[in-house]
Enzyme design. Structure first.
Site, mmCIF file in Angstrom:
data_model
loop_
_atom_site.group_PDB
_atom_site.id
_atom_site.type_symbol
_atom_site.label_atom_id
_atom_site.label_comp_id
_atom_site.label_asym_id
_atom_site.label_seq_id
_atom_site.Cartn_x
_atom_site.Cartn_y
_atom_site.Cartn_z
ATOM 1 N N GLY A 31 0.835 -1.200 0.000
ATOM 2 C CA GLY A 31 0.000 0.000 0.000
ATOM 3 C C GLY A 31 0.866 1.245 0.000
ATOM 4 C CB SER A 32 -0.009 4.735 0.592
ATOM 5 O OG SER A 32 -0.610 4.664 1.859
ATOM 6 C CD GLU B 233 7.052 -5.804 -1.717
ATOM 7 O OE1 GLU B 233 7.384 -4.963 -2.576
ATOM 8 O OE2 GLU B 233 7.787 -6.746 -1.382
ATOM 9 C CG LEU B 234 5.669 0.678 1.651
ATOM 10 C CD1 LEU B 234 6.297 1.546 2.712
ATOM 11 C CD2 LEU B 234 4.269 0.255 2.052
ATOM 12 C CB CYS C 94 3.907 0.494 -6.742
ATOM 13 S SG CYS C 94 3.882 -1.227 -7.237
ATOM 14 C CD GLU D 209 2.867 5.819 -5.281
ATOM 15 O OE1 GLU D 209 2.358 5.956 -4.164
ATOM 16 O OE2 GLU D 209 3.108 4.705 -5.784
HETATM 17 P P1 NAD Z 1 -3.401 2.550 1.211
HETATM 18 O O1 NAD Z 1 -2.124 2.619 1.949
HETATM 19 O O2 NAD Z 1 -4.370 3.668 1.385
HETATM 20 O O3 NAD Z 1 -4.206 1.234 1.627
HETATM 21 C C1 NAD Z 1 -3.593 -0.034 1.643
HETATM 22 C C2 NAD Z 1 -4.327 -0.904 2.651
HETATM 23 O O4 NAD Z 1 -4.149 -0.367 3.967
HETATM 24 C C3 NAD Z 1 -5.847 -0.972 2.415
HETATM 25 O O5 NAD Z 1 -6.288 -2.261 2.722
HETATM 26 C C4 NAD Z 1 -6.367 0.052 3.398
HETATM 27 O O6 NAD Z 1 -7.710 -0.163 3.762
HETATM 28 C C5 NAD Z 1 -5.416 -0.103 4.565
HETATM 29 N N1 NAD Z 1 -5.300 1.116 5.374
HETATM 30 C C6 NAD Z 1 -5.293 2.398 4.913
HETATM 31 N N2 NAD Z 1 -5.150 3.261 5.946
HETATM 32 C C7 NAD Z 1 -5.083 2.512 7.069
HETATM 33 C C8 NAD Z 1 -4.935 2.821 8.449
HETATM 34 N N3 NAD Z 1 -4.848 4.091 8.864
HETATM 35 N N4 NAD Z 1 -4.882 1.816 9.333
HETATM 36 C C9 NAD Z 1 -4.979 0.527 8.920
HETATM 37 N N5 NAD Z 1 -5.126 0.163 7.629
HETATM 38 C C10 NAD Z 1 -5.175 1.140 6.709
HETATM 39 O O7 NAD Z 1 -3.043 2.309 -0.311
HETATM 40 P P2 NAD Z 1 -4.004 2.323 -1.571
HETATM 41 O O8 NAD Z 1 -4.397 3.719 -1.856
HETATM 42 O O9 NAD Z 1 -5.055 1.271 -1.446
HETATM 43 O O10 NAD Z 1 -2.970 1.794 -2.690
HETATM 44 C C11 NAD Z 1 -2.083 2.605 -3.344
HETATM 45 C C12 NAD Z 1 -0.684 2.497 -2.798
HETATM 46 O O11 NAD Z 1 -0.232 1.155 -2.832
HETATM 47 C C13 NAD Z 1 0.299 3.270 -3.654
HETATM 48 O O12 NAD Z 1 1.152 3.999 -2.821
HETATM 49 C C14 NAD Z 1 1.055 2.182 -4.397
HETATM 50 O O13 NAD Z 1 2.332 2.546 -4.831
HETATM 51 C C15 NAD Z 1 1.103 1.105 -3.387
HETATM 52 N N6 NAD Z 1 1.367 -0.182 -4.020
HETATM 53 C C16 NAD Z 1 2.589 -0.775 -3.842
HETATM 54 C C17 NAD Z 1 2.884 -1.984 -4.488
HETATM 55 C C18 NAD Z 1 4.201 -2.684 -4.314
HETATM 56 O O14 NAD Z 1 4.269 -3.877 -4.594
HETATM 57 N N7 NAD Z 1 5.246 -2.009 -3.887
HETATM 58 C C19 NAD Z 1 1.920 -2.578 -5.294
HETATM 59 C C20 NAD Z 1 0.710 -1.932 -5.455
HETATM 60 C C21 NAD Z 1 0.439 -0.745 -4.799
#
Ligand code: NAD
Length: 457
Positions: free
Chosen positions: A207-208, A227-228, A265, A359
């Site tokens: 995620g982010s 994995e961010l 990402c 990003e």
């Molecule tokens: P996000 O971080 O908002 O959410 C990811 C997950 O975390 C979701 O399940 C979300 O519900 C949960 N989450 C969010 N805030 C939270 C909190 N405060 N407490 C607990 N859980 C929480 O990310 P997104 O917007 O869904 O996805 C986009 C991001 O993911 C981008 O930054 C992208 O680069 C990254 N990403 C990385 C890879 C990799 O392999 N490196 C692959 C795909 C996406």
């Protein structure tokens, strides 16, 4: 919880939120299976079955992905094919993953002794996944976990929970014990409680950047794999100059700065091109970008669909407007319509503009002329992120130098940074994360060596 299409807002599904009782059931079931020692042939057989079943239901899976994430159906099909391959690789790896035998009679005190170092699962895993690859990123958590025999609970992104449910249905048909895989749609507060639950010793988060690192901070004694995000760069070197070279680079850059509407990402966000090639390459990138089909993601001709929601599209718009105010020029695109943002190519962008330094996670690429490879490499490294970099060169020495000098998890020579295959390690450095995925690498990260010393043998 209703799930809506990012393209037209229609309701495409509904999932139930898990209450604390359901969460407890899933965690205690996973915990009870922590020493289940499921035979490798059972694990491999189940993984093969999952792979085959996804392949058999590929159209249905692709339709789910398009509906909930707004991804064009052609990319949805590609994602499903990747998930088939991920589980297929895991089936293969599950059969061979074991450990090492170490002789100890190399020292007098070790005569008659032998050490067996097995790789044992660290324990049940909590996987947390984002919205942009709702099936594949869940597969990247589940396949290696099952391959090492570790139970796994996945908390999917709230906007795209349907693909995880689809996968859970398929896993439930295998011979794996109940509790090996559960999907929990839970709030952020419940997620943090899971992150801190000692019965789930491994957290694998995709995620982010801010959410990822805060999750790691909230569980300092656990193994937390991150994995961010990133701001992927492509370098086009002076030797990449034939007609075919330039056409390939332009086509890959145009496609992979816009696939998933830039919500990947490892999408191409920055291009550093040798000054002697800049004008020619820019023209080709613009032409190929303008030729991309946009619109309804369910249409087979669409290559670029909407962003996940209107706020995301508005954020991308605001960042481009900010860059324009600081001198950036729009070579094409730069227009928002609801949740969609037109594929956009920028030039003359200041290095510190958000569209370059952060990003962007939208269909926006900035193209820069550089005077040398040194300058290009320095620009790539001048980033707090480090996932992958693409280097277009035929020069083997330069390729090795890129591998040594670029501060990223992977360098892709002759292509964009967006290339990923599940048999290779994948992951980031710096703010982009810690730990590696790719089936075998993830299996390594989800296990640790446990040694058994035999005496008198
Ligand atoms: P996000 O971080 O908002 O959410 C990811 C997950 O975390 C979701 O399940 C979300 O519900 C949960 N989450 C969010 N805030 C939270 C909190 N405060 N407490 C607990 N859980 C929480 O990310 P997104 O917007 O869904 O996805 C986009 C991001 O993911 C981008 O930054 C992208 O680069 C990254 N990403 C990385 C890879 C990799 O392999 N490196 C692959 C795909 C996406």
């Amino acid at each position: 919880m209703l799930v809506r299409s990012p393209y037209d807002g229609r309701v495409v599904g509904e999932v139930a939120l898990a209450d604390d009782e359901e969460v407890e059931r899933a965690v205690s079931a996973a915990h009870a299976l922590r020493r289940a020692a499921i035979p490798a042939h059972v694990l491999a057989g189940a993984l093969r079955q999952i792979s085959d079943e996804i392949a058999a239901r590929a159209d249905e899976a692709a339709a789910i992905l398009t509906a909930e994430s707004g991804k064009p159906v052609q990319w949805a099909k590609a994602e499903v094919a990747r998930a088939v391959s991920t589980f297929g690789w895991a089936a293969q790896e599950a059969r061979t993953f074991s450990g090492e035998l170490q002789r100890l009679d190399t020292d007098p005190g070790g005569v008659g002794r032998l050490a067996i170092a097995r790789r044992a699962p660290l324990g049940p895993i909590l996987g947390i996944t984002p919205f942009n690859f709702p099936l594949n990123l869940v597969a990247h958590k589940v396949a290696p976990a099952l391959a090492v025999g570790a139970p796994i609970i996945v908390k999917p992104a709230p906007r795209t929970p349907l693909a995880a449910r689809f996968l859970a249905e398929i896993v439930a048909k295998t011979d794996l014990p109940d509790g090996m895989f559960a999907v929990l749609n839970v709030s952020n507060e419940q997620t943090i409680a899971l992150v801190q639950d000692p019965r789930l010793p491994v957290v694998s988060f995709t995620g982010s950047v801010p959410v990822g690192w805060s999750i790691r901070d909230s569980a300092p004694r656990k193994k937390v794999i991150l994995e961010l995000g990133g701001n992927g760069a492509a370098v086009v070197c002076a030797d990449w100059r034939s007609e075919a070279d330039l056409d390939w680079a332009a086509s890959r850059i145009a496609t992979f700065s816009n696939y998933q509407a830039g919500q990947s990402c490892i999408s191409v966000q920055r291009v550093y091109v040798d000054r002697s090639l800049h004008d020619d390459l820019l023209q080709r990138i613009v032409a190929k970008t303008e030729a991309l089909g946009t619109g309804d993601p369910a249409d087979a001709a669409t290559q670029v669909g909407p962003l996940i929601d209107e706020d995301s599209a508005k954020r991308v718009e605001a960042w481009v407007e900010e860059a324009k105010a600081d001198g950036a020029r729009v070579a094409t695109g730069g227009v928002r319509s609801g949740t969609s943002y037109a594929p956009t190519v920028l030039t003359n962008v200041p290095d510190n503009a958000k569209v370059v330094a952060e990003e962007v996670f939208g269909p926006v690429v900035s193209v820069f002329a550089v005077d040398s490879t040194d300058e290009a490499f320095a620009k790539v490294n001048d980033s707090r992120f480090g996932l992958q970099t693409g280097v277009f060169t035929h020069d083997l020495q330069l390729a090795f130098r890129a591998g040594r000098e670029l501060e990223v998890g992977g360098v892709i020579v002759g292509d964009v940074p967006s290339y990923r295959a599940d048999q290779m390690p994948y992951g980031g450095v710096k703010d982009s994360g810690v730990g590696r995925e790719g089936v075998r690498s993830a299996m390594h990260d989800l296990t640790e060596e446990r040694v058994l010393v035999l005496t008198g043998v």
